[in-house]
Design an enzyme around this catalytic site. Structure first.
Site, PDB file in Angstrom:
ATOM      1  N   LYS A   9     -13.649  -0.743   5.435  1.00 46.03           N
ATOM      2  CA  LYS A   9     -14.264  -1.479   4.333  1.00 46.03           C
ATOM      3  C   LYS A   9     -15.278  -2.502   4.804  1.00 46.03           C
ATOM      4  O   LYS A   9     -16.371  -2.586   4.259  1.00 46.03           O
ATOM      5  CB  LYS A   9     -13.184  -2.201   3.503  1.00 46.03           C
ATOM      6  CG  LYS A   9     -12.388  -1.294   2.601  1.00 46.03           C
ATOM      7  CD  LYS A   9     -11.242  -0.627   3.324  1.00 46.03           C
ATOM      8  CE  LYS A   9     -10.359   0.147   2.381  1.00 46.03           C
ATOM      9  NZ  LYS A   9      -9.378   0.951   3.135  1.00 46.03           N
ATOM     10  N   ASP A  45      -1.042  -6.251   8.787  1.00 44.47           N
ATOM     11  CA  ASP A  45      -1.993  -5.210   8.435  1.00 44.47           C
ATOM     12  C   ASP A  45      -3.232  -5.929   7.922  1.00 44.47           C
ATOM     13  O   ASP A  45      -3.185  -6.580   6.873  1.00 44.47           O
ATOM     14  CB  ASP A  45      -1.414  -4.282   7.349  1.00 44.47           C
ATOM     15  CG  ASP A  45      -2.336  -3.106   7.043  1.00 44.47           C
ATOM     16  OD1 ASP A  45      -1.929  -2.213   6.280  1.00 44.47           O
ATOM     17  OD2 ASP A  45      -3.483  -3.067   7.562  1.00 44.47           O
ATOM     18  N   TRP A  89       0.846  -1.185   0.000  1.00 45.78           N
ATOM     19  CA  TRP A  89       0.000   0.000   0.000  1.00 45.78           C
ATOM     20  C   TRP A  89       0.886   1.241   0.000  1.00 45.78           C
ATOM     21  O   TRP A  89       1.849   1.329   0.776  1.00 45.78           O
ATOM     22  CB  TRP A  89      -0.887  -0.016   1.243  1.00 45.78           C
ATOM     23  CG  TRP A  89      -1.851   1.122   1.358  1.00 45.78           C
ATOM     24  CD1 TRP A  89      -2.679   1.610   0.371  1.00 45.78           C
ATOM     25  CD2 TRP A  89      -2.121   1.892   2.521  1.00 45.78           C
ATOM     26  NE1 TRP A  89      -3.440   2.632   0.873  1.00 45.78           N
ATOM     27  CE2 TRP A  89      -3.134   2.836   2.183  1.00 45.78           C
ATOM     28  CE3 TRP A  89      -1.634   1.891   3.827  1.00 45.78           C
ATOM     29  CZ2 TRP A  89      -3.637   3.763   3.098  1.00 45.78           C
ATOM     30  CZ3 TRP A  89      -2.145   2.815   4.743  1.00 45.78           C
ATOM     31  CH2 TRP A  89      -3.131   3.738   4.380  1.00 45.78           C
TER      32      TRP A  89
END
Lengths: 412, 427
Positions: free
Chosen positions: B276, B240, B159
């Site tokens: 999300k 993560d 990311w």
């Protein structure tokens, strides 16, 4: 062998430990004069009526969702929040003599943090950790941590509170301004100084401004109590607006925790005043980068609430009224406490209680006396002698006044 | 609401003060401040907004969209909000570490209800400002207390925001092989080779599931080997997990790697996001967990995390955490949530299958299997920058230059058009 075997136990943050100790105290007479949150005369938290109203509006609006805000926050929150600080009809803004920008942040703390991080990277050179940062003596204890964590290595006190006369040490303040290295950053409390409740008068602010301009010192206002101090938004913003008229480029960290009672929604705004829009644009572009590596984008609920309120005339009027309600109760408690101490003949002078402004009062009680208040009377206040006036109610004010009296008489 | 659609930002043009007014205009403090480079992903959205082509598609967006291309507020979220509103709660400050009901449930969700770690109290979980805030607190914590090693090893690619976060916290960034552009899949051997050379005690970042940006996840057998190697190398594991539930549709399946590592004795640190999987993007709901040796160590670590948090934002925002806690702690809402997460994941999986089917229908002879094999919101198409540029210019399909598309932006209504465009630029 743990990787964290050497991690030491940190001392708890004092103000939260105080609240904890209060919670665990079984004494039915106990009073919490610690943490800075408003309480009603029943000693209860108060969700502002206008906030309840706007929450209903938000819940009923099916067109709203939980999508990400822009990095710098909700635009209509940022602009209306800045207007609250700077004034709708600021001549400097109307006449295009300044550029104004804003960053929505997590509470006043978040706004201070963003401002501090930006200054460390871009002010007085690049990544200059040596620029002195001056905070008032005393000040909100987190000021030190915010700037230290942003990388500043030289955080110093400027004289502010005169313990003997229980008021502003103006000569000391001006003296420190005169001797501070050029370009030093000064954190100024816009109104309702925390923890002393002692603000400069208009004339005194003008003197401060004159020295700061002449010596090229950076103005960083912390405005956590606008409206809450006097009950009037404009009055409480006088110093901030005066500095704008004097042509300063400056930061103003705003909190809506107290004046909107939105403590846990973390609603804050960093207002940036620069000499033109181009500078503002570049500053904001760099602020975005700092935001991105800290929290990416700010929480939407509180900002929406404030934006709707500030941008809807009837709601705005209702909010101002709610703010006045809170400020008026504090003023009443101040007058009451002072009167009772006077009636009891408590040694010392107690005029500072009514002269000071905002949520806090620096009683002048020393650490031993504070300890006595906590241990013997179950009245919880900060070691500095700071009390939260909101913790006083018509029901407990006699007990508190008597306790202060007993403490002052018995403990030196 | 009309109010919320207006967006006035005060920014006025500085003009010279009128003649006759004495005004000493000093030069600005900020004259040397450079214009920051535009964000690569936001730039995509900006360009998309300006495009007038009615067929335009925004595949840069990292947020879920329904089959009409609209943001989706979960039904369990609306229900939770209604429940919360009825309770008339106050707005007092949360503790620095956040809402207890949330942090406990957050840990249970990741580690499993019966996890020995939770039972023995040897984890500390604090509420954070979504995933970014969690990573930042983690980075700050490691920077301050993990002094034996300054290096954080990220998968290649990772990311985009990982690097600046760790760098700003004072760590050094390195990388290990991860993505294989030849197969558009996982370079397992390459990863093992690189990991075997990582100096002891370094921090290794692992994406728990639905790797961002590639969508390529290791298989369980591969995770096992990685866990073993990481243990041999004595590395500190930083997981993560931003897509639990969102990847396969199954909460437990998506947390499998995290739980396996812990079982194998790794005391991990873990970032979680509810942006999300609960659609709570703008409410900023996340958690940061440190798995410690024992409860006593967890207390010490907790005290230091609070010291780190206080000078950033004092304490976290209530609204999103309250919603998440309500859902996680109310059985019928929790059940409904599992169903909705499953639904979102399924729609993504369906779009993947439809895209490949449509590409075949268009006559494409390329191998598009990776579109189906990859998992989660993102797909690394394998498109080269020139092909991406053409796709944007000729078809108004907006995506990042690395060929990444957000499957969330694909609908049954536009998947055919997308296939047309991809085929056109790759045939």
């Amino acid at each position: 062998m743990s990787l964290f075997g050497e991690v030491p136990q940190a001392t708890p943050v004092a103000v939260f430990k105080l609240s904890n100790d209060f919670k665990e105290d079984p004494n039915p007479m106990k009073v919490n004069l610690g943490v800075g949150a408003y309480r009603t005369d029943e000693g209860q938290p108060w969700v502002l009526p206008v906030v309840k109203k706007v929450e209903k509006i938000i819940v009923a609006d099916n067109s709203l969702n939980h999508e990400y805000l822009p990095i710098l926050g909700l635009p209509e929150f940022r602009s209306s929040a800045s207007k609250i600080a700077l004034g709708e009809d600021s001549p400097a803004i109307q006449e295009n003599r300044v550029g104004v920008g804003a960053v929505q942040c997590l509470g006043g703390t978040g706004a201070l943090k963003m401002g501090a991080e930006f200054l460390r990277r871009w002010y007085n050179g690049n990544d200059n950790m040596k620029t002195p940062v001056y905070v008032s003596a005393p000040t909100w204890e987190n000021h030190n941590s915010v700037f230290a964590n942003a990388g500043f290595e030289d955080i110093r006190p400027y004289k502010y509170w005169d313990a003997e006369k229980r008021g502003l040490d103006l000569a000391g303040f001006l003296g420190d301004l005169e001797t501070a290295p050029k370009h030093s950053i000064f954190v100024l409390h816009a109104c309702a100084h925390n923890p002393t409740g002692t603000d400069p008068t208009h004339v005194e602010w003008m003197q401060v401004a004159e020295v700061m301009k002449r010596r090229k010192l950076f103005v960083f206002f912390d405005s956590a109590y606008q409206g809450f101090a006097s009950g009037c938004l404009d009055k409480d913003a006088w110093a901030v607006r005066y500095f704008v008229t004097q042509g300063f480029e400056m930061f103003c960290a705003q909190s809506f925790s107290k004046n909107f009672g939105l403590y846990n929604e973390r609603v804050g705004n960093l207002t940036i005043v620069a000499c033109d829009a181009d500078n503002v644009k570049r500053v904001l572009s760099q602020m975005e980068k700092i935001v991105r590596v800290t929290w990416s984008n700010p929480p939407s609920q509180g900002a929406r609430l404030v934006a709707i309120t500030l941008n809807t005339p009837e709601l705005f009027a209702e909010w101002k009224d709610n703010v006045k309600t809170m400020a008026d109760r504090v003023l009443l408690m101040r007058a009451s406490l002072q009167a009772k101490l006077q009636a009891l003949g408590t040694p010392g002078t107690w005029d500072h209680i009514t002269q000071q402004i905002g949520m806090f009062s620096f009683t002048g009680l020393n650490p031993k006396q504070v300890e006595y208040m906590i241990k013997e009377r179950s009245i919880y206040l900060m070691a500095s002698g700071r009390i939260n006036m909101c913790g006083l109610t018509t029901k407990n004010i006699d007990y508190v006044a008597e306790s202060i009296h007993e403490t002052v008489v018995n403990v030196q | 609401m009309a109010l919320l659609k207006s967006s006035k930002i005060i920014s006025t043009v500085g003009v010279h003060p009128p003649l006759g007014v004495l005004s000493i205009r000093a030069s600005s403090w900020w004259s040397e401040v450079q214009m920051g480079p535009p964000d690569p992903i936001l730039g995509v959205s900006e360009a998309y907004k300006r495009d007038t082509n009615p067929k335009k598609m925004n595949l840069g967006v990292g947020a879920y969209r329904d089959d009409q291309g609209k943001p989706y507020v979960l039904s369990c979220v609306r229900k939770a909000e209604a429940q919360i509103a009825a309770k008339k709660l106050d707005k007092e400050y949360l503790a620095i570490g956040g809402l207890g009901d949330f942090t406990k449930a957050c840990a249970k969700l990741a580690l499993g209800d019966d996890n020995e770690v939770i039972k023995s109290g040897r984890n500390i979980t604090v509420q954070t400002i979504s995933g970014t805030g969690s990573l930042r607190i983690g980075a700050n914590f490691l920077s301050r207390f993990h002094t034996e090693a300054r290096d954080v090893y990220l998968p290649k690619p990772s990311w985009g925001n990982h690097t600046p976060i760790f760098r700003d916290a004072g760590m050094q960034l390195k990388a290990y092989t991860y993505y294989d552009p030849k197969t558009c899949g996982f370079d397992f051997q390459g990863a093992l080779n690189d990991i075997s050379k990582i100096p002891e005690k370094s921090v290794i970042m692992l994406h728990a599931c639905a790797h961002n940006p590639t969508g390529v996840d290791p298989r369980p057998e591969q995770w096992k080997e990685i866990a073993n190697l990481v243990k041999k190398r004595n590395l500190l594991v930083f997981f993560d997990m931003a897509y639990q539930g969102f990847a396969s549709g199954d909460i437990d399946r998506d947390a499998w790697a995290v739980r396996y590592f812990i079982e194998q004795g790794h005391n991990i640190v873990l970032s979680q996001s509810f942006a999300k999987n609960m659609g709570l993007y703008g409410e900023r709901v996340g958690g940061f967990t440190v798995v410690c040796k024992d409860a006593e160590e967890a207390k010490r670590v907790e005290s230091q995390l609070k010291i780190l948090i206080r000078p950033i934002y004092s304490n976290p925002p209530m609204n999103g955490a309250r919603i998440a806690a309500t859902i996680l702690n109310t059985p019928d809402l929790y059940k409904e949530w599992l169903g909705e997460v499953h639904g979102m994941a399924n729609r993504i999986i369906t779009m993947r299958e439809l895209l490949v089917a449509n590409l075949k229908k268009e006559g494409s002879t390329q191998n598009w299997q990776h579109v189906i094999d990859q998992i989660g919101m993102f797909c690394f198409t394998g498109l080269k920058p020139e092909q991406v540029a053409r796709l944007t210019k000729e078809f108004s399909v907006y995506m990042t230059k690395d060929g990444r598309i957000s499957m969330a932006g694909v609908t049954s209504g536009n998947v055919g058009y997308l296939a047309q465009g991809i085929h056109a630029v790759t045939k």
